[in-house]
Motif scaffolding. Structure first.
Motif, PDB file in Angstrom:
ATOM      1  N   GLU A 167      -4.794   6.952   5.622  1.00 30.87           N
ATOM      2  CA  GLU A 167      -6.309   6.788   6.462  1.00 30.87           C
ATOM      3  C   GLU A 167      -5.875   7.138   7.966  1.00 30.87           C
ATOM      4  N   TRP A 223       1.563   3.534   3.179  1.00 30.52           N
ATOM      5  CA  TRP A 223       2.509   3.030   4.121  1.00 30.52           C
ATOM      6  C   TRP A 223       3.909   3.122   3.673  1.00 30.52           C
ATOM      7  N   GLN A 231       0.636  -5.044   6.822  1.00 30.21           N
ATOM      8  CA  GLN A 231       1.582  -3.680   6.499  1.00 30.21           C
ATOM      9  C   GLN A 231       1.436  -2.839   7.959  1.00 30.21           C
ATOM     10  N   THR A 232       0.604  -2.549   8.388  1.00 33.57           N
ATOM     11  CA  THR A 232       0.148  -1.766   9.895  1.00 33.57           C
ATOM     12  C   THR A 232       1.342  -2.563  10.760  1.00 33.57           C
ATOM     13  N   TYR A 292       0.857  -1.044   0.247  1.00 36.80           N
ATOM     14  CA  TYR A 292      -0.099  -0.168  -0.133  1.00 36.80           C
ATOM     15  C   TYR A 292       0.863   1.432  -0.028  1.00 36.80           C
ATOM     16  N   LEU A 303      -5.754   4.329  10.029  1.00 33.43           N
ATOM     17  CA  LEU A 303      -4.568   3.385  10.037  1.00 33.43           C
ATOM     18  C   LEU A 303      -3.306   4.194  11.246  1.00 33.43           C
ATOM     19  N   PRO A 318      -9.767  -2.685  13.807  1.00 34.76           N
ATOM     20  CA  PRO A 318      -9.293  -1.503  13.285  1.00 34.76           C
ATOM     21  C   PRO A 318      -9.378  -1.189  11.965  1.00 34.76           C
ATOM     22  N   THR A 319      -9.227  -0.153  11.236  1.00 39.13           N
ATOM     23  CA  THR A 319      -9.321   0.146   9.910  1.00 39.13           C
ATOM     24  C   THR A 319      -8.362  -0.651   9.354  1.00 39.13           C
ATOM     25  N   ARG A 320      -8.588  -1.535   8.294  1.00 37.44           N
ATOM     26  CA  ARG A 320      -7.524  -2.254   7.765  1.00 37.44           C
ATOM     27  C   ARG A 320      -6.601  -1.575   6.401  1.00 37.44           C
ATOM     28  N   THR A 321      -5.397  -1.955   6.224  1.00 37.23           N
ATOM     29  CA  THR A 321      -4.739  -1.430   4.925  1.00 37.23           C
ATOM     30  C   THR A 321      -5.424  -2.080   4.014  1.00 37.23           C
ATOM     31  N   PRO A 322      -5.868  -1.205   2.912  1.00 38.11           N
ATOM     32  CA  PRO A 322      -6.633  -1.500   1.819  1.00 38.11           C
ATOM     33  C   PRO A 322      -5.556  -2.597   1.002  1.00 38.11           C
TER      34      PRO A 322
END
Lengths: 341, 341, 341, 341, 341, 341
Positions: free
Chosen positions: C242, C131, C189-190, C128, C245, D317-321
């Motif tokens: 976002e 990131w 990724q997060t 992504y 994120l 949580p918000t996920r990485t797209p």
């Protein structure tokens, strides 16, 4: 010669001393060169190590802790600290009536002054006669008053010096009164009684001598129960004090450590109980920090070493600039300072 | 009709009510006789349960929490508590601009009055210009001031009502100033700054609505870090404030819970840090006890039920007789009392 | 002469040494024969005690910790350990530009190599764009990159050497990626971003010098909050990332110690939070064991002494026979090994 | 009629059902209108409550938990959840050989597939013949293999379904192998043996029936000791396996809970012991979160309710797209999902 | 010369000794005057420090712990304790077959006598044949009997001497039988079996040599599991013993530490389990106090020093006057006393 | 009619009862059909729920807990338990002098018999006159004897019935004497005095009525301090008892809970203190298990439900076969059994 002229706080390596000191500790050591005495000298300004090397050491079959001796010797340095190499010692110096206050650390202010302030608090806040009468009766009973004037506040942790108990009691009482100004629902008078007598048992839990040892009773029963027993005859005689108030006072004393872990058989169940516990805790902590700050100031350090009782090291932060404070030039009496080391 | 005439605290079984209430909760239940709504009504004086039985219940497909409704019904008794059997409900009553303060519990004193007192503390104690300027800047920033006027002090434990955060902040600040009178070495001004802003993050940790829910940020970051972030731009702009003082203030905020267990990433390392932690703890406890005492007074009980947050039950002891206090005849505004239940 | 030829790991009792060493500690002692210096010498291969006896000791009024000195002396044995009896010391040897890396322990692999591997992880896993951009921005900012190349991972417990922070960060990141292979629901990724920056604040919490001391800020705020502050401007500038994120990343950093007791103001609330905490814990433990194993291997012991940080002693069990492993003949560079002692 | 057509996950209020269900629980209640049965129905897709009201209730003197019954009734709603009002029930439906797998929740993947993957891990990593032989011997012993194919991983906390033990074992084994890639000093083969057999005793600690009850032995001895006893004859017969390796394997099993508090009589003393404990903990936590996430997804919630075993609520949580992930369109077999409720 | 004539308990400063001693510890030290040996000498009556100064020290390249040596030297005083200045040492004195019992502390009573008493308990209480047969089988198996006659009861805490395990086992068994007299519902015979074998694993957990070290197995598996394994073949062969009784016995052993924290994987779930845990705990505590009392008696002290294992100091209170007791004149064999120091 | 003929333990669903019962609890409920009373009936054999439905319910404006009522009604079943549907109730039945012992559970043996056994222990073990005199004085003082005959041993946990305190005291005393047989160094007489009076304060900590509530004093001071106060006048009058023995006795009482956590302000510091704490703990645990076993026996269960005070569930293991025991055919008096439920 019974007049001390040299205080430990001031001695510097290289000079010779000749003065009276209290023997705080004495152990016989053995080196390749024969036996030697390892001694801790003490006066009201601090402690210092000293040595009596062979063959002088052999002149002393035993050295009693707590005695006052005339010492002569050279101040040397050992591991960056001063140490006295004794070359003369008289264990029973003439002029027997030495003022013990010269040899033991004491609270900053005089016991008389603090006792007066405590009694003023009673006069100011005790509007209900039976409470006022009760507090005065206890504070003015010979035995208890005498103890308050000399007893330490704890063995080592905080207020561990002459009249330390009184200093701590006064601090707690003042803080409690300040809390009552903020929280109006607190019963100011019962709380004050609780503050004044919360640690009363400590006066019997510890000996008042140079070493502040626990008494057998102190270790086997604890100061909370001992305090209750000391107060009991006074409570019995206070016929005009409501039973409910007496019960509340006894609860305050019994619960003031706040938690079972700290030795309170019951925990606080009234707002005054919480307030007393907080004040007790706060005053003890402030005294520990105060002591640490003094050492740090002397050593010019911003961080204290690890302090076991606070379970952390302590920081001296930048202070808000305060012109008024800067001017105040305190002259310190050597003998009214907490013991170094 | 937008004028409330009946407050929950006053309703008695047997009477009929017709008034506006806030819907604090609404669940659909199912009995042998069909579906029914189980509802919690709320106004500033308290909460009461209510039921909408079948068939009226079927008129409402859904009932939104937080809305204000016109309710009519008979007050019955269920398990010794009043309960409203609703026979009419209008979910969008005319006269939209309802004063939310009529429907939510609030601090005893008005937010304006408390904010003024807080600012007076700044004026009185902040002798150092950069501190005074900084505190005023923050307190007068629109966003923060607005939050302070409404935010609760906690979700449920203490000060859980409108402006509860402000009430708690004021209590802590006053207690800290009282401590400075007793312990002169405390840095009064930095401590005051710490007291005023210690819980600032709480204004964003919780929503201000009727339910005081945690925000996502509140649960994921915690109010300590959120408070730091809110203060940071103000700190950056205070060029004349020493870096050391800023660091101390930030330390006070970050350590004010006292222990890791209570969510402080670092523990207090300065006397001001200890003082702030004690004051915070004391003020929260006093508020919890206050709330319990009110319930006990109403119920005529000496012992509270077990209070989970204090981990004990609380006692109302015999009070020292006080003629002055007895005379004071407080008139209580229904809407300035903590919520019952 | 600025070329070290002798490393501490290799010195043997009986030989004479003449080489450059870093003074890691220096205390003045006092014996019956006069003052002496007790010194800890250090180079990248280990530490050794040394003495400067009277009268040579008197030539040095003070000896500064952290300086590099030319030392000459005889290696003796004291309590079964080598000890250098110094007979010549030059505190300001010519050839000033000593390569500090020769005198301090460092991670096994070079910082450059590890940084490259870390960036490769970003390239491989960050699909992504926002990131990837964000991570690269931070890693390539001059200040942060510089810190990563030198900062230790902790004061004493684990990774306590040059680039130890980078080594630890890389270990955690690799372990997290391995976890994502097993648990597909993890947001790879997060989690990678969290792994890379979880300990960023440590680069400012500790000084990078020979002693790895905590900074004032480090002790008063903690590395979790310091890390957040360092990342904040980068987060603000990442407009295309976002908010959710960003919030998750900040939560990962704030909660990575897992429990309040270990200084996390909030505990992990997402699976990535649990994973990061486990990886952090696992990598630290493996490094501690690694260090203990090296000492045990040298000493030929199966059991380590009691290791305070692991609260136990550690065992080297029988290994599964592995022909492949046996062949591998590692040549070890003396300066890429953790410090002995 | 032995073919289930309706799964609990799919039933909607208002419809009639007629199908086979397992009776997970049955209590006799008493209302003003007479006795009624309160029943929990279960199939592989979930659980649902049901009622048999008077007078039908009186037809059943007792209803045995664990039996499979043919149920007919109307789906109603009670407190927002579906509930079946039973109007016909046959406790011994014809067609006795019901496939139990239709009525109990099971792991996502088939037991056969997971067992194959576990054996592949042995083939891939066990380079040392005695280890490979040993592992295969145990895994292929009839008794143990049979248990592995059906036993749950725990009573309620995690992997509490058919073949849950196998799923957990596989997860731990894979995570351990991933760790070996990062930490090269780990003894990969002993660790794999430890991972595969760490919870072996659980297959006997719990019954495999619908209720997953503890056995007497399970509660009186614990699964750690029971596992050791099951392995012992295999260990004794593995003459070519070094005693040291056997001891290490036994240590891994005995210490895998990590702490005394969690029931390990000794704590891990080798790096493999730490690794196994971390992997065990991580896999259990991931399974708990997985289960919570499924419920949250269905309910459309971002926060879970308070989860007792994790001692917190959990956030999605918000996920990485991730374009790749979005495409994957999983078709879920109703019977391969963890039990709802 | 293999006949010891001098026991350590009796040596006094000033005299010369020439006798056999066990070398309990030997470290090479280094002073300004050259290397010296620091040695701990031991016999059954106690321990004493000794020194071999330069140049005699150089005659011994190494000194093995655990060997028995002929020592000659002068008894001096160092820090108020006797210390032997060795001037002759023969590390392999003629007359090899030294009676080890002369050199190690032992239980007060002979192992034979205690074993007989233990078997008498079996005879007296085991009315159920299968229990009696089982207990006798185990106690009379050569290997186990041999271990019981010599094994210590713990590494350092309690019963840390020859046959200490047997003494502890006997104490626990007697206390359990006394409990059965008070609580009639206890299953006396199963409890006795549990008492006799509860610590059986300790015989293999520790080596029996002078140092009582833990074995690898002891540290990696723990004595609870080791004891189970030793009993298992005997249990398997006891065909006439009910499975339920075997399970109970195994539960008693596995749970006898009472809490997870003390290493029991499961906690007691039967009254016999509670009783065994209490008896085990009580007997250990009484032995620790006994040891402390002996030292206090010798030193004439009322308070012990802080005892780490009891986490407190211990008091010798005033005893109830007892004419009978006063008369008893115990003659003590030097070699049947716990080791001093 | 004041003669009870029916005991709760014997009632069976379907029959009608007409008898006297104690009202242990009474709450007003509200159903769709009007208000109803939910009542707990009690006699010495157990407890049973009962209902008074509308309209009979309206005849009773209030129902006082603790009163004895004449009840008539039908025994029904609710959730598998018997429940009485009351159709007549007389709250002031003629024949006022009801024997309270018929309505409250009591110890198995009569108070007189147990008191006699306690006095016999004094006679048997107290060889030292001052101890014997002291113990008899206290036990024969009217007030204390009366309390001992009726007071419960605790509020709910163990011995929570008439004369439960006496039963517990006797159990502890006997166990202590048994310990003295095993550990000869224990001071048997001081320990016996400690055992007899260790819980004396409990007689005032709890009310003796049907509800066993804590008194204000009990909650605010705790039974340890209250016991000390009761003993104090007796101690003061025992002039011939050594002060050291008195101090020891007081220490035993004050420390008998063993740990701060359990409310002992000091922990045991003498072997007698350890012994008393163990005996107190053991006797309480045995009583809890005893109570649980009775319920399990009745219900035919091998495992108890989770017992909060023991923090576990309890198992009834296979008993060693015992022909003697099997023969003993105990006839149980319904009124001498602990309360069911």
């Amino acid at each position: 010669m019974t007049q001390k002229s040299h205080y430990i706080r001031d001695i510097v390596p290289g000079e010779r001393v000749r003065d009276l000191f209290l023997i705080a500790r004495a152990d016989l050591g053995q080196s390749r060169n024969g036996p030697y005495w390892n001694i801790h000298l003490q006066d009201c300004s601090g402690k210092v190590e000293a040595k009596i090397w062979n063959p002088l050491s052999q002149q002393f079959a035993s050295i009693e802790t707590g005695s006052i001796a005339l010492i002569e010797g050279l101040v040397e340095t050992y591991r960056d600290k001063p140490q006295v190499r004794i070359d003369f010692m008289d264990l029973s110096p003439s002029g027997n009536g030495h003022d013990i206050a010269q040899f033991m650390p004491a609270a900053r202010r005089s016991a008389e002054e603090m006792m007066e302030e405590l009694e003023d608090l009673v006069t100011e806040h005790m509007k209900y006669k039976p409470w006022k009468k009760f507090c005065r009766k206890v504070l003015r009973s010979e035995d208890i008053r005498q103890k308050f004037m000399t007893a330490p506040g704890a063995k080592t942790v905080h207020h561990a010096y002459i009249a330390g108990l009184l200093e701590h009691t006064l601090g707690v009482a003042k803080l409690c009164m300040a809390m009552c100004d903020v929280y109006e629902t607190l019963d100011r008078q019962t709380l004050l009684a609780g503050a004044i007598f919360h640690d009363l048992g400590k006066a019997w839990e510890l000996t008042s001598g140079p070493a502040h040892e626990y008494t057998d009773e102190g270790k086997l029963l604890g100061h909370i129960q001992m305090g209750q027993e000391k107060l009991e005859p006074f409570l019995k005689r206070s016929k005009d004090l409501e039973e409910g108030l007496k019960l509340h006072l006894r609860h305050l004393i019994t619960s003031h450590h706040g938690e079972h872990d700290f030795g309170s058989p019951v925990r606080p169940k009234t707002p005054e109980g919480f307030a007393l516990h907080f004040a007790d805790n706060m005053d003890a902590k402030m005294n520990m920090i105060d002591k640490a700050y003094e050492d740090m100031e002397q050593a010019g350090q911003e961080w204290s070493p690890y302090l076991r009782f606070l379970e952390r090291d302590i920081f001296r932060p930048t202070r808000t600039p305060d012109p008024a404070r800067a001017k105040a030039n305190k002259e310190k009496n050597q003998c009214l300072l907490p013991l170094k080391g």
